[in-house]
Write an enzyme that holds these catalytic residues in place. Structure first.
Site, PDB file in Angstrom:
ATOM      1  N   GLY A  11      -4.357 -10.858 -25.925  1.00 52.95           N
ATOM      2  CA  GLY A  11      -3.567 -11.661 -24.980  1.00 52.95           C
ATOM      3  C   GLY A  11      -3.371 -13.070 -25.521  1.00 52.95           C
ATOM      4  O   GLY A  11      -4.324 -13.677 -26.003  1.00 52.95           O
ATOM      5  N   ARG A  72      -1.668  -5.642 -29.351  1.00 51.77           N
ATOM      6  CA  ARG A  72      -2.945  -4.926 -29.282  1.00 51.77           C
ATOM      7  C   ARG A  72      -2.706  -3.609 -30.016  1.00 51.77           C
ATOM      8  O   ARG A  72      -1.759  -2.903 -29.715  1.00 51.77           O
ATOM      9  CB  ARG A  72      -3.338  -4.681 -27.818  1.00 51.77           C
ATOM     10  CG  ARG A  72      -3.691  -5.992 -27.100  1.00 51.77           C
ATOM     11  CD  ARG A  72      -4.312  -5.729 -25.731  1.00 51.77           C
ATOM     12  NE  ARG A  72      -4.868  -6.952 -25.178  1.00 51.77           N
ATOM     13  CZ  ARG A  72      -4.387  -7.592 -24.117  1.00 51.77           C
ATOM     14  NH1 ARG A  72      -3.344  -7.115 -23.478  1.00 51.77           N
ATOM     15  NH2 ARG A  72      -4.956  -8.688 -23.675  1.00 51.77           N
ATOM     16  N   ASP A 103     -12.454 -11.191 -27.474  1.00 49.35           N
ATOM     17  CA  ASP A 103     -13.506 -10.300 -27.996  1.00 49.35           C
ATOM     18  C   ASP A 103     -12.955  -9.057 -28.702  1.00 49.35           C
ATOM     19  O   ASP A 103     -13.516  -8.606 -29.700  1.00 49.35           O
ATOM     20  CB  ASP A 103     -14.532  -9.947 -26.913  1.00 49.35           C
ATOM     21  CG  ASP A 103     -13.904  -9.353 -25.668  1.00 49.35           C
ATOM     22  OD1 ASP A 103     -12.657  -9.266 -25.607  1.00 49.35           O
ATOM     23  OD2 ASP A 103     -14.660  -8.985 -24.756  1.00 49.35           O
ATOM     24  N   THR A 125      -8.530 -17.421 -25.618  1.00 44.15           N
ATOM     25  CA  THR A 125      -8.252 -16.565 -24.454  1.00 44.15           C
ATOM     26  C   THR A 125      -8.382 -17.420 -23.192  1.00 44.15           C
ATOM     27  O   THR A 125      -9.270 -18.284 -23.131  1.00 44.15           O
ATOM     28  CB  THR A 125      -9.211 -15.359 -24.354  1.00 44.15           C
ATOM     29  OG1 THR A 125      -9.148 -14.821 -23.017  1.00 44.15           O
ATOM     30  CG2 THR A 125     -10.661 -15.719 -24.627  1.00 44.15           C
ATOM     31  N   ASP A 127      -9.518 -16.441 -20.549  1.00 40.76           N
ATOM     32  CA  ASP A 127     -10.607 -15.909 -19.716  1.00 40.76           C
ATOM     33  C   ASP A 127     -11.920 -16.697 -19.824  1.00 40.76           C
ATOM     34  O   ASP A 127     -12.775 -16.575 -18.957  1.00 40.76           O
ATOM     35  CB  ASP A 127     -10.894 -14.446 -20.087  1.00 40.76           C
ATOM     36  CG  ASP A 127      -9.681 -13.556 -19.879  1.00 40.76           C
ATOM     37  OD1 ASP A 127      -8.820 -13.917 -19.047  1.00 40.76           O
ATOM     38  OD2 ASP A 127      -9.580 -12.508 -20.544  1.00 40.76           O
ATOM     39  N   ASP A 129     -14.429 -16.078 -21.668  1.00 42.44           N
ATOM     40  CA  ASP A 129     -15.451 -15.034 -21.511  1.00 42.44           C
ATOM     41  C   ASP A 129     -16.179 -14.706 -22.808  1.00 42.44           C
ATOM     42  O   ASP A 129     -16.667 -13.595 -22.987  1.00 42.44           O
ATOM     43  CB  ASP A 129     -14.797 -13.751 -20.947  1.00 42.44           C
ATOM     44  CG  ASP A 129     -13.712 -13.218 -21.880  1.00 42.44           C
ATOM     45  OD1 ASP A 129     -13.296 -13.937 -22.812  1.00 42.44           O
ATOM     46  OD2 ASP A 129     -13.279 -12.066 -21.681  1.00 42.44           O
ATOM     47  N   ARG A 171     -10.040 -11.061 -16.532  1.00 46.09           N
ATOM     48  CA  ARG A 171     -10.572  -9.733 -16.897  1.00 46.09           C
ATOM     49  C   ARG A 171     -11.894  -9.491 -16.170  1.00 46.09           C
ATOM     50  O   ARG A 171     -11.895  -9.498 -14.948  1.00 46.09           O
ATOM     51  CB  ARG A 171     -10.744  -9.638 -18.417  1.00 46.09           C
ATOM     52  CG  ARG A 171     -10.619  -8.226 -18.936  1.00 46.09           C
ATOM     53  CD  ARG A 171     -10.767  -8.174 -20.433  1.00 46.09           C
ATOM     54  NE  ARG A 171      -9.595  -8.688 -21.118  1.00 46.09           N
ATOM     55  CZ  ARG A 171      -8.497  -7.976 -21.387  1.00 46.09           C
ATOM     56  NH1 ARG A 171      -8.427  -6.729 -21.019  1.00 46.09           N
ATOM     57  NH2 ARG A 171      -7.478  -8.507 -22.014  1.00 46.09           N
TER      58      ARG A 171
END
Ligand code: F6P
Length: 319
Positions: A11, A72, A103, A125, A127, A129, A171
């Site tokens: 993303g 992706r 990741d 990202t 996120d 995360d 996510r």
């Protein structure tokens, strides 16, 4: 090392362009040739590779998205796909690769490193995360996008005395929701890392209305479930008129914030330095405003955690 490559994968995130710029300029500063790989690992396997010059990254520091595009790729997850990628890198004489992404992208970088091909990861990202870094590129911009949207929703929520569920991305991580909820004074913040009883949320809503509150904002991370389902449950168990706003991909776009541009510039340049020092299989990150690097395998193994104090504070301030 005389030739390196750079790609963005997974993303996209605001600030990726600033990171690409930093990689290209820092490499050229060290008299190293840089090759841009388009469409992530998919483009790498297909040999979609172009030499980049100083001017290739002019006028992009302020732009969202990624000039290298992203994808992706299922094929790259296979051994054959990874061999194909290494073949292309060797064909172009590229000796090391910088991967900007999340990741999933780092798993690819780890695979290439295990096969003897040196890669460095740059966390990009929205996120936030990824373990081993306090912030990922794009998080701050996405956060500001969310805040701007919630501020607008709040106006109409007050006019109509409504309860709003704002579903944000992330996510499986709750950082975006937690920071947005704290920054916007949300009544409840629902994130995958913490369990919040439905009855607690509803009681808080009722208490607020009783004391004359004109609107209620609940920020829900997508990792918790559907905002629409949650909104329906609230309407079914209260007499509060409820609406749901799913912010979606708007959170991934837009001009990167100053914080993201600076972070991306620092991390991109640091990644080049590591490759030139002969390091491989590392991810660059920032901890307490100091640049760090960690073993990618370790980063992938560990879990990014939310800041418990911030979560507690959000609860204390939304009584
Ligand atoms: O990882 C970034 C992210 O935007 C997540 O927050 C979200 O779950 C996912 O990507 C959406 O992916 P896609 O753009 O493929 O729909």
């Amino acid at each position: 090392m005389k030739k390196i490559g750079v790609l963005t994968s997974g993303g996209d995130a605001p600030g990726m362009n600033a990171a690409i710029r930093a990689v290209v300029r820092k490499a050229i500063y060290h008299n190293v040739e840089v090759y841009g790989i388009k469409y992530g690992y998919q483009g790498l396997m297909e040999g979609n590779i172009e030499r980049m010059e100083i001017g290739s990254v002019g006028d992009i520091i302020h732009r969202g998205g990624t000039i290298l595009y992203s994808a992706r790729s299922e094929e790259f997850k296979t051994d054959a796909g990874q061999e194909k990628a290494i073949e292309q890198l060797n064909k172009f004489g590229i000796e090391g690769l910088i991967v900007i992404g999340g990741d999933g992208s780092f798993r690819g970088a780890q695979k290439l490193t295990e096969k003897g091909y040196p890669c460095i990861g740059v966390p990009g990202t929205i996120d936030n995360d990824i373990a081993g870094t306090d912030f990922t590129i794009g998080f701050d911009t996405a956060l500001n996008t969310v805040i701007e949207a919630i501020d607008k929703v709040r106006d109409t929520a007050t006019s109509h005395e409504r309860t709003y569920i704002i579903e944000v991305m992330g996510r499986n991580a709750g950082d975006l929701a937690l920071w947005a909820g704290l920054a916007d004074g949300a009544e409840s913040i629902l994130i995958p890392e913490k369990k919040e009883d439905f009855s607690t949320v509803v009681n808080k809503l009722k208490r607020g209305r009783k004391r004359g509150k004109k609107h209620s904002i609940i920020v829900l991370a997508e990792g918790v479930g559907s905002g629409f389902d949650y909104g329906k449950r609230i309407e079914e168990s209260t007499d509060l008129e409820t609406r749901v706003t799913v912010l979606g991909h708007i959170q991934r776009g837009g001009s990167p914030s100053a914080a993201d541009r600076v972070l991306a510039s620092r991390l991109g340049a640091q990644a080049v330095d590591l490759l030139l020092e002969g390091k491989a299989g590392r991810m660059v990150g920032i901890e307490k405003n100091v640049l760090v690097d960690h073993d990618i395998a370790k980063v992938l193994h560990e879990k990014h955690t939310i800041n418990d104090d911030m979560y507690k504070l959000s609860q204390e301030l939304s009584i």
